[in-house]
Design an enzyme around this catalytic site. Structure first.
Site, short mmCIF file in Angstrom:
data_model
loop_
_atom_site.label_atom_id
_atom_site.label_comp_id
_atom_site.label_asym_id
_atom_site.label_seq_id
_atom_site.Cartn_x
_atom_site.Cartn_y
_atom_site.Cartn_z
N GLU A 188 1.38 -0.63 -5.13
CA GLU A 188 0.38 0.38 -5.38
C GLU A 188 1.12 1.72 -5.35
O GLU A 188 1.43 2.24 -4.28
CB GLU A 188 -0.72 0.39 -4.32
CG GLU A 188 -1.81 1.39 -4.64
CD GLU A 188 -2.37 2.12 -3.42
OE1 GLU A 188 -3.50 2.64 -3.50
OE2 GLU A 188 -1.67 2.20 -2.39
N ASP A 215 0.83 -1.20 0.00
CA ASP A 215 0.00 0.00 0.00
C ASP A 215 0.87 1.26 0.00
O ASP A 215 1.88 1.33 0.70
CB ASP A 215 -0.88 -0.03 1.26
CG ASP A 215 -1.88 1.11 1.32
OD1 ASP A 215 -2.73 1.18 0.43
OD2 ASP A 215 -1.80 1.91 2.27
#
Length: 594
Positions: free
Chosen positions: A313, A245
């Protein structure tokens, strides 16, 4: 005229991918030297179809309104029948759930509402039994403010070793700099109101997201060691990969200089409140130091199993900059957000395909394809708007509404086209059902922190996170047996249920199953792209081995001089027999076998 570049995912090192020279002039200098041979050529993730599960909304086994790990296990048969290679789970760790689990309080356990570590192990075993691998979320930019480290930091006081694990700064004249949170408002919060101590006056801590998500200080060795242990712990429980993330945000620029966008970063650069979100750039993103972290992680994982996936990401532009994250000694893959954001126009889509494949080929990495995830409006809804009018920040009942039928028609075509491309495909739960966004949700039900932190001007991401329908009727359409749901489901949700679509050969679920099966059978994920020339402007077609993939993005049907037998098509009514030409309806796609 063509420029030939290596296809890193191909079965042989001689595979070539034609790219129109006029589209690649700006890439010439960045493509040398090309890396065509890597030690991970046979890695499972190079051509995998990976299915994202948002645990809160997948299936609820105990009726409390929240999805859980046993709920996932109970529907492993659906995932096996779909044909995916792996599942990726959004966070399931203990958390106050300020940001739906992306505020992690304990990185080494399962939240009680989701189950136990034993339930996790059972889910992994069930997945392995049907040939499905497991990928989990890794949240390294920030923790929850309820994490033991942050609680200790607040208790210990200014200048303490405990506070060095986060980013605290003393500033008597207001926030230490002008950074804005991506969820709205300033990226700094005062410490004194939290502790009630005079010694904390004029002290602040940094949070690029919600105030309850303090950013780690990645200059501290304890932070590095905790995440090394995280990788070892979960890989030891059978995890096959990690989705990272905010992979571009861990390291901040030295001295924390001011940001050009300031506290209104979440709004972008336009002058009105309707301006779109900008790319994640500035002193808090894409700093060179992040690459040292990922090289370290790759070394750790290499000592466990060399084929463990790391996928980034990272909202980074241009593609050549993104490719730095997927060098052989760093990440395995990165999400191709340029593809997700590409408008419904054939020239734009081809440009994204060419540039992203070229940039990844320069480092020997495969390209990924993604159309929906838990942070964006579902593509079955996005494509129901005119090109250029697609909503970025959620949709409410008072907003313009999509053309649902058109959106689904385009979404089916877009998915089929993407599945024909070489590389990996990422899917978001429910898209195989043609599930749209919940666009008429009562604002009182919204839970996304972006909704409140932007003074209710950004609808947020709740619309794509609504619990799935598993049955045509009954409580919560089969999500559970009590009818409780943490977010409300729209009326009529049952028409999308797998049980409804199973027996319909023209259903979206049936199309997904056929396409994933054919993709594996014809090894399209390990193939190449050879563009077909001299087609109408809004039509794209390419040959991938013995399969021709075509999409008509225009408003009228297109008669295409393509030969072969139809393998899969996105429109209803099966086209049979061998064809010397094919008529592709508007907003539709097809695969033809030679």
């Amino acid at each position: 005229m063509y420029l030939l570049i290596p296809c890193p995912g191909g079965r042989s090192s001689t595979a070539r991918t034609p790219i129109p020279l006029q589209d690649t002039q700006d890439l010439m200098t960045s493509l040398a030297p090309l890396v065509t041979v890597r030690n991970d050529q046979d890695a499972w993730w190079r051509d995998a179809v990976i299915y994202q599960i948002y645990p809160r909304s997948f299936a609820d086994s105990d009726g409390d309104g929240l999805g859980d790990l046993p709920g996932i296990t109970s529907h492993m048969d659906h995932l096996a029948a779909l044909g995916v290679d792996a599942i990726w789970l959004s966070p399931f760790y203990p958390s106050p759930q300020v940001d739906a689990g992306y505020d992690v309080a304990d990185y080494f356990d399962v939240a009680p509402e989701y189950g136990t570590l034993a339930d996790f192990d059972e889910m992994v075993a069930a997945a392995r039994a049907v040939g499905i691998r497991v990928v989990i979320d890794l949240v390294p930019n920030h923790s929850s403010d309820q994490h033991a480290w942050f609680c200790a930091a607040l208790q210990a006081g200014p200048g303490s070793p405990e506070r060095e694990r986060y980013i605290f700064r003393h500033s008597p004249d207001g926030p230490p700099n002008n950074w804005g949170s991506l969820f709205g408002g300033p990226a700094w919060t005062r410490v004194e109101p939290l502790t009630g101590r005079e010694e904390d006056r004029d002290w602040w801590y940094l949070h690029m997201f919600a105030a309850e998500q303090p950013d780690f200080n990645w200059e501290h060795p304890d932070v590095h060691e905790m995440f090394r242990e995280f990788l070892r712990f979960w890989a030891g429980r059978g995890v096959d990969g990690f989705r990272v993330d905010v992979a571009h945000g861990l390291v901040k620029a030295p001295g924390l200089p001011d940001d050009a966008l300031g506290e209104d970063r979440w709004r972008g650069t336009a002058v009105d409140d309707e301006r779109p979100k900008t790319a994640d750039n500035g002193p808090m993103f894409d700093q060179p130091g992040v690459h040292d972290i990922y090289r370290d992680w790759r070394s750790v994982l290499g000592g466990i199993r060399p084929d463990i996936l790391l996928v980034a990401e990272a909202w980074v532009d241009p593609p050549e900059q993104m490719a730095k994250y997927v060098r052989e000694d760093e990440m395995s893959q990165a999400f191709n957000f340029d593809y997700l954001k590409s408008p419904w126009r054939a020239p734009d889509l081809r440009r994204v395909i060419d540039t992203s494949r070229a940039a990844n080929a320069a480092v020997g990495a495969p390209t990924t394809w993604v159309l929906s995830n838990h942070d964006v409006v579902r593509h079955a809804t996005r494509f129901g708007f005119a090109p250029g009018a697609e909503p970025d920040d959620g949709i409410g009942a008072e907003d313009p509404q999509p053309d649902t039928a058109l959106g689904l028609r385009k979404a089916r075509a877009a998915t089929l086209f993407a599945l024909g491309l070489p590389g990996s495909m990422y899917m978001f739960q429910g898209e195989e059902l043609g599930l749209p966004e919940h666009t008429t949700m009562d604002d009182a039900c919204r839970q996304d922190p972006a909704w409140l932190r932007t003074d209710k001007r950004t609808r947020g991401r709740d619309g794509c996170r609504v619990p799935l329908p598993w049955a045509a009727t009954g409580p919560a359409y089969g999500f559970n047996t009590t009818g409780r749901t943490w977010l409300p489901q729209p009326d009529g949700w049952g028409v999308y249920a797998p049980a409804v679509q199973e027996s319909d050969p023209d259903s979206t679920l049936s199309m997904y199953r056929r396409a994933i099966t054919a993709r594996r059978e014809w090894q399209l994920g390990r193939g190449e792209v050879e563009w077909v020339q001299d087609l109408p402007e809004q039509v794209l077609a390419f040959r991938n081995g013995e399969v021709t993939v075509a999409i008509n993005m225009g408003d009228g049907e297109a008669v295409l001089p393509l030969t072969g037998t139809v393998l899969v098509q996105s429109w209803s009514g099966q086209t049979g027999g061998r064809l010397d030409a094919i008529t592709v309806p508007a907003n539709a796609a097809v695969w033809l076998a030679a």
